[in-house]
Design an enzyme around this catalytic site. Structure first.
Site, PDB file in Angstrom:
ATOM      1  N   ASP A 116       0.855  -1.186   0.000  1.00 19.17           N
ATOM      2  CA  ASP A 116       0.000   0.000   0.000  1.00 19.17           C
ATOM      3  C   ASP A 116       0.894   1.240   0.000  1.00 19.17           C
ATOM      4  O   ASP A 116       2.111   1.138   0.193  1.00 19.17           O
ATOM      5  CB  ASP A 116      -0.880  -0.009   1.259  1.00 19.17           C
ATOM      6  CG  ASP A 116      -1.800   1.197   1.366  1.00 19.17           C
ATOM      7  OD1 ASP A 116      -2.412   1.575   0.352  1.00 19.17           O
ATOM      8  OD2 ASP A 116      -1.900   1.787   2.469  1.00 19.17           O
TER       9      ASP A 116
ATOM     10  N   CYS B 186      -4.218  -1.670  -1.807  1.00 24.11           N
ATOM     11  CA  CYS B 186      -4.408  -0.240  -2.020  1.00 24.11           C
ATOM     12  C   CYS B 186      -5.351  -0.096  -3.203  1.00 24.11           C
ATOM     13  O   CYS B 186      -5.061  -0.604  -4.298  1.00 24.11           O
ATOM     14  CB  CYS B 186      -3.065   0.411  -2.334  1.00 24.11           C
ATOM     15  SG  CYS B 186      -3.183   2.146  -2.799  1.00 24.11           S
TER      16      CYS B 186
HETATM   17  N1  DGL Z   1      -4.787   3.253   0.926  1.00 29.14           N
HETATM   18  C1  DGL Z   1      -4.867   3.641  -0.409  1.00 29.14           C
HETATM   19  C2  DGL Z   1      -6.131   3.219  -1.111  1.00 29.14           C
HETATM   20  O1  DGL Z   1      -6.627   2.190  -0.776  1.00 29.14           O
HETATM   21  C3  DGL Z   1      -4.365   4.940  -0.902  1.00 29.14           C
HETATM   22  C4  DGL Z   1      -4.214   6.107  -0.077  1.00 29.14           C
HETATM   23  C5  DGL Z   1      -3.366   7.184  -0.680  1.00 29.14           C
HETATM   24  O2  DGL Z   1      -2.149   7.019  -0.640  1.00 29.14           O
HETATM   25  O3  DGL Z   1      -3.907   8.171  -1.191  1.00 29.14           O
HETATM   26  O4  DGL Z   1      -6.600   3.866  -2.005  1.00 29.14           O
END
Ligand code: DGL
Length: 249
Positions: free
Chosen positions: A8, A70
């Site tokens: 992530d 992510c």
């Molecule tokens: N945790 C991530 C997601 O699931 C991204 C967060 C980010 O870095 O903006 O989209």
């Protein structure tokens, strides 16, 4: 032995690692690129380059397959990762969509700017159902969480704004379309004025994933910015103490 790479932009993917490792024994190698977080405000090119670097790092751990923990990377970069590396990549967004189409009612997707701009959820859901999909970018939430701010006046005031449309229309299903958001699920619920069905794709992924499990559970956590906050938040999210390792050593 099954070696699984979970990654992530920062702390968010730990919500996926927690769900997975609670249910399935394996060797997990987690990578959080918290030096470069948030990915959600970056260009597609930048997100692709950064995620390729993460995969290159994890490949040194002899990874069998990857869980892209992510949503932003899943939506923006997974095709490029699949083209570049001869490995299996499981997308967190696919899991959320599969669960959602079994439910009645329309959908409110909370996600990063990049995920919303690419309509990652909307396109997948619309191919499989006639549900109406409303996307809401929630750009401040990841930064709050990465700073260890998981409640309080400012966070709640932004949540109120992000959830205004869902509250007004009482949209039945809400997808937590960013892996950071389950960390503040309690606050999200507090700001809803009706009973919504909240879907955390990580829970679906951990429930449905099938692979050859190990007898033992091993977890190594790497980050690009190991500091007091990332260490403390890791322990809170994982529910026990872990020594976060620097990806640069
Ligand atoms: N945790 C991530 C997601 O699931 C991204 C967060 C980010 O870095 O903006 O989209």
């Amino acid at each position: 032995m099954t070696n699984i790479g979970v990654f992530d932009s920062g702390l968010g993917g730990l919500t996926v690692l927690k769900e997975l490792s609670d249910k399935h024994k394996a060797n997990y190698f987690y990578f959080g690129d918290n030096k470069n977080v948030p990915y959600g405000d970056k260009s597609s090119g930048e997100i692709i380059e950064l995620s390729k670097n993460i995969v290159k790092f994890l490949l040194k751990k002899d990874i069998d397959f990857f869980v892209v923990a992510c949503n932003t990377i899943s939506v923006v970069a997974i095709d490029e990762l699949k083209k570049t590396f001869d490995k299996k990549f499981i997308s967190i967004t696919d899991q959320g969509v599969e669960e959602l189409i079994k439910k009645d009612g329309d959908v409110f997707v909370m996600a990063t700017r990049a995920t919303c701009l690419k309509h990652g959820y909307k396109e997948k859901i619309s191919k499989l159902s006639d549900k109406k999909v409303f996307e809401q970018a929630c750009p401040s939430l990841v930064s709050f969480i990465e700073q260890g701010i998981v409640n309080g006046r400012e966070l709640n005031s932004d949540l109120k704004e992000y959830l205004a449309f869902a509250n007004q229309k009482k949209i039945k299903n809400i997808i937590l379309g960013c892996t950071h958001y389950p960390i503040i699920e309690k606050e999200i619920k507090k700001n809803l004025t009706y009973e919504a069905n909240i879907i955390d794709p990580a829970k679906v992924l951990a429930r449905d994933i099938v692979f050859d499990e190990d007898e033992n559970l091993n977890i190594e956590i790497y980050m690009t910015n190991v500091n007091e906050i990332s260490q403390k938040m890791t322990n809170i999210i994982m529910g026990k103490d872990f020594k976060v390792k620097s990806a640069y050593k």
